[in-house]
Design a protein around this motif. Structure first.
Motif, PDB file in Angstrom:
ATOM      1  N   ASP A  14       9.613 -65.516  69.796  1.00  0.00           N
ATOM      2  CA  ASP A  14      10.662 -66.291  70.439  1.00  0.00           C
ATOM      3  C   ASP A  14      11.641 -66.828  69.402  1.00  0.00           C
ATOM      4  N   GLU A  15      12.926 -66.761  69.731  1.00  0.00           N
ATOM      5  CA  GLU A  15      13.981 -67.178  68.807  1.00  0.00           C
ATOM      6  C   GLU A  15      13.836 -68.648  68.387  1.00  0.00           C
ATOM      7  N   ALA A  16      13.501 -69.512  69.319  1.00  0.00           N
ATOM      8  CA  ALA A  16      13.356 -70.939  69.005  1.00  0.00           C
ATOM      9  C   ALA A  16      12.161 -71.167  68.086  1.00  0.00           C
ATOM     10  N   VAL A  17      11.056 -70.482  68.339  1.00  0.00           N
ATOM     11  CA  VAL A  17       9.867 -70.604  67.494  1.00  0.00           C
ATOM     12  C   VAL A  17      10.193 -70.133  66.079  1.00  0.00           C
ATOM     13  N   CYS A  18      10.871 -69.006  65.980  1.00  0.00           N
ATOM     14  CA  CYS A  18      11.242 -68.475  64.661  1.00  0.00           C
ATOM     15  C   CYS A  18      12.166 -69.445  63.921  1.00  0.00           C
ATOM     16  N   PHE A  19      13.112 -70.037  64.636  1.00  0.00           N
ATOM     17  CA  PHE A  19      14.041 -70.980  64.017  1.00  0.00           C
ATOM     18  C   PHE A  19      13.309 -72.223  63.509  1.00  0.00           C
ATOM     19  N   ILE A  20      12.439 -72.783  64.338  1.00  0.00           N
ATOM     20  CA  ILE A  20      11.692 -73.980  63.934  1.00  0.00           C
ATOM     21  C   ILE A  20      10.788 -73.656  62.744  1.00  0.00           C
ATOM     22  N   ALA A  21      10.132 -72.510  62.790  1.00  0.00           N
ATOM     23  CA  ALA A  21       9.267 -72.102  61.676  1.00  0.00           C
ATOM     24  C   ALA A  21      10.079 -71.964  60.392  1.00  0.00           C
ATOM     25  N   ARG A  23      12.841 -73.465  59.587  1.00  0.00           N
ATOM     26  CA  ARG A  23      13.232 -74.813  59.132  1.00  0.00           C
ATOM     27  C   ARG A  23      12.121 -75.493  58.344  1.00  0.00           C
ATOM     28  N   HIS A  24      10.867 -75.196  58.698  1.00  0.00           N
ATOM     29  CA  HIS A  24       9.730 -75.852  58.056  1.00  0.00           C
ATOM     30  C   HIS A  24       9.050 -74.957  57.012  1.00  0.00           C
ATOM     31  N   HIS A  25       9.675 -73.833  56.704  1.00  0.00           N
ATOM     32  CA  HIS A  25       9.180 -72.911  55.666  1.00  0.00           C
ATOM     33  C   HIS A  25       7.764 -72.413  55.942  1.00  0.00           C
ATOM     34  N   VAL A  26       7.503 -72.060  57.192  1.00  0.00           N
ATOM     35  CA  VAL A  26       6.224 -71.471  57.596  1.00  0.00           C
ATOM     36  C   VAL A  26       6.511 -70.260  58.472  1.00  0.00           C
ATOM     37  N   THR A  27       5.503 -69.461  58.736  1.00  0.00           N
ATOM     38  CA  THR A  27       5.667 -68.336  59.648  1.00  0.00           C
ATOM     39  C   THR A  27       5.553 -68.846  61.090  1.00  0.00           C
ATOM     40  N   PRO A  28       6.068 -68.091  62.051  1.00  0.00           N
ATOM     41  CA  PRO A  28       5.897 -68.495  63.452  1.00  0.00           C
ATOM     42  C   PRO A  28       4.411 -68.656  63.817  1.00  0.00           C
ATOM     43  N   GLN A  29       3.548 -67.801  63.275  1.00  0.00           N
ATOM     44  CA  GLN A  29       2.113 -67.898  63.549  1.00  0.00           C
ATOM     45  C   GLN A  29       1.540 -69.208  63.014  1.00  0.00           C
ATOM     46  N   GLN A  30       1.939 -69.588  61.797  1.00  0.00           N
ATOM     47  CA  GLN A  30       1.457 -70.846  61.222  1.00  0.00           C
ATOM     48  C   GLN A  30       1.937 -72.037  62.050  1.00  0.00           C
ATOM     49  N   LEU A  31       3.189 -71.992  62.462  1.00  0.00           N
ATOM     50  CA  LEU A  31       3.746 -73.061  63.287  1.00  0.00           C
ATOM     51  C   LEU A  31       2.964 -73.210  64.587  1.00  0.00           C
ATOM     52  N   LEU A  32       2.706 -72.088  65.252  1.00  0.00           N
ATOM     53  CA  LEU A  32       2.000 -72.138  66.528  1.00  0.00           C
ATOM     54  C   LEU A  32       0.551 -72.558  66.368  1.00  0.00           C
ATOM     55  N   ARG A  33      -0.097 -72.131  65.292  1.00  0.00           N
ATOM     56  CA  ARG A  33      -1.474 -72.584  65.047  1.00  0.00           C
ATOM     57  C   ARG A  33      -1.512 -74.093  64.876  1.00  0.00           C
ATOM     58  N   TYR A  34      -0.528 -74.617  64.144  1.00  0.00           N
ATOM     59  CA  TYR A  34      -0.458 -76.067  63.994  1.00  0.00           C
ATOM     60  C   TYR A  34      -0.249 -76.725  65.347  1.00  0.00           C
ATOM     61  N   PHE A  35       0.742 -76.254  66.066  1.00  0.00           N
ATOM     62  CA  PHE A  35       1.098 -76.897  67.324  1.00  0.00           C
ATOM     63  C   PHE A  35      -0.002 -76.787  68.375  1.00  0.00           C
ATOM     64  N   LEU A  36      -0.571 -75.600  68.523  1.00  0.00           N
ATOM     65  CA  LEU A  36      -1.562 -75.378  69.577  1.00  0.00           C
ATOM     66  C   LEU A  36      -2.971 -75.817  69.194  1.00  0.00           C
ATOM     67  N   TYR A  37      -3.328 -75.673  67.908  1.00  0.00           N
ATOM     68  CA  TYR A  37      -4.712 -75.904  67.494  1.00  0.00           C
ATOM     69  C   TYR A  37      -4.874 -76.968  66.420  1.00  0.00           C
ATOM     70  N   ILE A  51      10.414 -78.531  72.708  1.00  0.00           N
ATOM     71  CA  ILE A  51      10.720 -77.098  72.837  1.00  0.00           C
ATOM     72  C   ILE A  51       9.433 -76.294  72.824  1.00  0.00           C
ATOM     73  N   LEU A  52       8.543 -76.583  71.876  1.00  0.00           N
ATOM     74  CA  LEU A  52       7.280 -75.837  71.768  1.00  0.00           C
ATOM     75  C   LEU A  52       6.379 -76.085  72.973  1.00  0.00           C
ATOM     76  N   LYS A  53       6.373 -77.309  73.487  1.00  0.00           N
ATOM     77  CA  LYS A  53       5.589 -77.603  74.696  1.00  0.00           C
ATOM     78  C   LYS A  53       6.077 -76.760  75.861  1.00  0.00           C
ATOM     79  N   GLY A  54       7.383 -76.737  76.044  1.00  0.00           N
ATOM     80  CA  GLY A  54       7.959 -75.968  77.152  1.00  0.00           C
ATOM     81  C   GLY A  54       7.655 -74.488  77.039  1.00  0.00           C
ATOM     82  N   LEU A  55       7.794 -73.935  75.847  1.00  0.00           N
ATOM     83  CA  LEU A  55       7.513 -72.511  75.647  1.00  0.00           C
ATOM     84  C   LEU A  55       6.036 -72.189  75.852  1.00  0.00           C
TER      85      LEU A  55
END
Length: 70
Positions: A14-21, A23-37, A51-55
């Motif tokens: 997702d474009e928003a996930v990639c953008f947020i990742a 911004r924080h110098h992480v991969t989208p997978q790392q961002l989602l692992r943090y957010f979800l787990y 944004i991440l909650k909605g997605l």
């Protein structure tokens, strides 16, 4: 041993996930692992969290619909 969990491809791409990742110098997978787990610490802003909650809710709802259709 650390257990790996499969993240939805459409959420990782997702474009928003990639953008947020980015911004924080992480991969989208790392961002989602943090957010979800909660696997790592990333200082997300309030709007990024929303944004991440909605997605993630969209993905979860889509999975439930797909399971019911099968």
């Amino acid at each position: 041993m650390k257990q790996t969990t499969e993240l939805p491809e459409e959420l990782c791409a997702d474009e928003a996930v990639c953008f947020i990742a980015y911004r924080h110098h992480v991969t989208p997978q790392q961002l989602l692992r943090y957010f979800l787990y909660g696997e790592m610490s990333i200082p997300l802003e309030d709007n990024e969290i929303e944004i991440l909650k909605g997605l993630s809710e969209l993905i979860e709802n889509n999975r439930i619909i797909n399971i019911k259709r099968q």
